[in-house]
Design a protein around this motif. Structure first.
Motif, PDB file in Angstrom:
ATOM      1  N   SER A   1      31.594  40.112  42.121  1.00 46.10           N
ATOM      2  CA  SER A   1      31.699  39.931  40.674  1.00 46.10           C
ATOM      3  C   SER A   1      30.368  39.372  40.199  1.00 46.10           C
ATOM      4  O   SER A   1      29.783  38.515  40.854  1.00 46.10           O
ATOM      5  CB  SER A   1      32.804  38.934  40.331  1.00 46.10           C
TER       6      SER A   1
ATOM      7  N   GLY B   1      34.583  42.252  38.860  1.00 44.80           N
ATOM      8  CA  GLY B   1      34.926  41.972  40.245  1.00 44.80           C
ATOM      9  C   GLY B   1      36.360  42.364  40.561  1.00 44.80           C
ATOM     10  O   GLY B   1      36.658  42.864  41.648  1.00 44.80           O
ATOM     11  N   THR B   2      37.251  42.142  39.598  1.00 47.42           N
ATOM     12  CA  THR B   2      38.651  42.513  39.797  1.00 47.42           C
ATOM     13  C   THR B   2      38.773  44.017  40.048  1.00 47.42           C
ATOM     14  O   THR B   2      39.422  44.449  41.008  1.00 47.42           O
ATOM     15  CB  THR B   2      39.489  42.132  38.550  1.00 47.42           C
TER      16      THR B   2
ATOM     17  N   ASP C   1      35.996  39.891  49.781  1.00 45.38           N
ATOM     18  CA  ASP C   1      35.919  39.471  48.380  1.00 45.38           C
ATOM     19  C   ASP C   1      34.756  38.489  48.343  1.00 45.38           C
ATOM     20  O   ASP C   1      34.908  37.302  48.622  1.00 45.38           O
ATOM     21  CB  ASP C   1      37.221  38.828  47.906  1.00 45.38           C
TER      22      ASP C   1
ATOM     23  N   ASN D   1      30.299  38.278  36.927  1.00 45.47           N
ATOM     24  CA  ASN D   1      30.712  37.788  35.608  1.00 45.47           C
ATOM     25  C   ASN D   1      29.877  36.554  35.244  1.00 45.47           C
ATOM     26  O   ASN D   1      29.187  36.000  36.099  1.00 45.47           O
ATOM     27  CB  ASN D   1      32.242  37.596  35.556  1.00 45.47           C
TER      28      ASN D   1
ATOM     29  N   LYS E   1      29.445  33.476  37.622  1.00 53.78           N
ATOM     30  CA  LYS E   1      29.017  33.564  39.014  1.00 53.78           C
ATOM     31  C   LYS E   1      27.546  33.174  39.169  1.00 53.78           C
ATOM     32  O   LYS E   1      26.823  33.054  38.191  1.00 53.78           O
ATOM     33  CB  LYS E   1      29.251  34.996  39.530  1.00 53.78           C
TER      34      LYS E   1
END
Ligand SMILES: *Cc1c(COP(=O)(O)O)cnc(C)c1O
Length: 368
Positions: free
Chosen positions: A186, A66-67, A162, A188, A191
């Motif tokens: 994201s 996501g970053t 975001d 990850n 989530k």
């Protein structure tokens, strides 16, 4: 639901405890191992198509986190040194980092009582240097997109969502990811839609942006050889895409169970603590169930003694991080709320007994 005999209520449980689900994931990985297209294999494209269509968008680009999705997304829109990007004061620091790594300067807007960005604060912070607005759908609740789009339209700058916490959420019928020029996710392991490792995605309707992102996610190259601009390696793994495709088959059930728990919490805790409020016509993804309380730290310790794990997301406002102390910011409401917020367990594996244990312990603490 009134017993409280559970020894431990974890905030999250990343184990795959269901045998059928585990077999399904192992089979998905096995398929990739057998076809051998480990890098940008067919599952990546299938995953991109599913994500785009669920978000009501033309395209999606799989990214390795996501970053990186936010960072590469900003770069794909030409954001860089000398630019300002307005974001929220309260988010995981990845949001600010993604902006800063492009060379742009983050500017931090205050938040509303529902913890999402305050459009009035955004409007006050706009300057001639503002080149994008990057709100967060915090806790899995889509922010006030109508008011934010009015601002981005006025200044002809992009809105970048975001949406890391909000896959599957909707606002007046429109899904998270459908509002901005681009939106970043994201997937990850923490989530709501979770890979078994790092993963992310960007959605957009612009073919040009997709072309730029395809270069940016692989060292800024075209045809893997010609480098147009420096970038990093941000490709999504085929194995994670294969796992995410399986997880997507169950996302409605996962969010449904979180919604059930949220409804139970609301019923049992209303009037005892300030419960999150789902606006009518909107469906939150319930990434976190964040209550607002007096005596937050004492409550957290009290629950920990009873084996109930809670989290403060996020205990340091981004503009108070030493990396961002010199950035412009409005934080009055965020500072007030930061002392009151507490995320209680709200994941799909939580049993009714666990949920009951959480609410009876909180009621107990407040003598309710
Ligand atoms: C998780 C998260 C990110 C970062 O995503 P990663 O996949 O962990 O890099 C960014 N913004 C928000 C709001 C998040 O919750």
């Amino acid at each position: 639901m009134n017993s409280c005999t559970i020894s431990k209520v974890p905030f999250l449980d990343l184990r795959v405890t269901d045998d059928a689900e585990r077999q399904e994931l192992l089979d998905a990985v096995d398929t990739v191992l057998r076809h051998g297209r480990i890098v940008l294999g067919p599952e990546v494209e299938q995953f991109e198509q599913r994500v785009a269509s669920l978000c009501g968008r033309k395209y999606s680009v799989g990214i390795n986190s996501g970053t990186d999705a936010i960072y590469l997304g900003l770069r794909s829109l030409g954001i860089g040194p000398g630019d300002e990007v307005i974001t929220t004061a309260l988010s995981w620091v990845a949001t600010a980092n993604a902006i800063a790594l492009t060379g742009a300067t983050p500017v931090f807007a205050d938040i509303l009582d529902d913890l999402t960005i305050d459009p009035a604060s955004v409007a006050r912070l706009v300057s001639s240097g503002t080149k994008a607005i990057l709100p967060v759908h915090y806790t899995g609740k889509i922010c006030r997109t109508e008011e934010l789009l009015a601002i981005t339209d006025q200044y002809a700058i992009p809105l970048i969502e975001d949406a890391a916490q909000a896959f599957g959420a909707t606002r007046f019928g429109k899904p998270a990811g459908s509002f901005g020029t681009i939106a970043c996710f994201s997937m990850n392991p923490m989530k709501v839609l979770a890979a078994c490792g790092e993963a992310g995605a960007i959605v957009t309707d612009s073919a040009d942006t997709v072309e730029r992102l395809h270069a940016l996610r692989y060292n800024g190259t075209v045809n893997r050889e010609i480098c147009l601009e420096p970038s990093l390696n941000g490709r999504l793994d085929t194995i994670q895409a294969a796992i995410l495709l399986k997880r997507l088959d169950h996302i409605t059930r996962v969010i449904g169970r979180r919604r059930e728990i949220a409804a139970y919490y609301h019923k049992s805790l209303q009037g005892v603590v300030k419960c999150p409020h789902e606006e009518s016509g909107c469906l939150d993804s319930w990434y976190t169930y964040t209550i607002q309380v007096e005596g937050r730290d004492e409550l957290k310790a009290f629950l920990a003694e009873r084996g109930i794990e809670t989290k403060i997301q996020h205990p340091i406002l981004m503009p108070h991080q030493s990396a961002y102390k010199r950035c412009r910011a409005e934080t009055a409401n965020a500072e007030r709320l930061l002392t009151r917020i507490l995320c209680i367990p709200c994941h799909e594996k939580l049993s009714d007994d666990d949920a009951s244990c959480v609410t009876s312990s909180i009621r107990n603490f407040y003598g309710a």
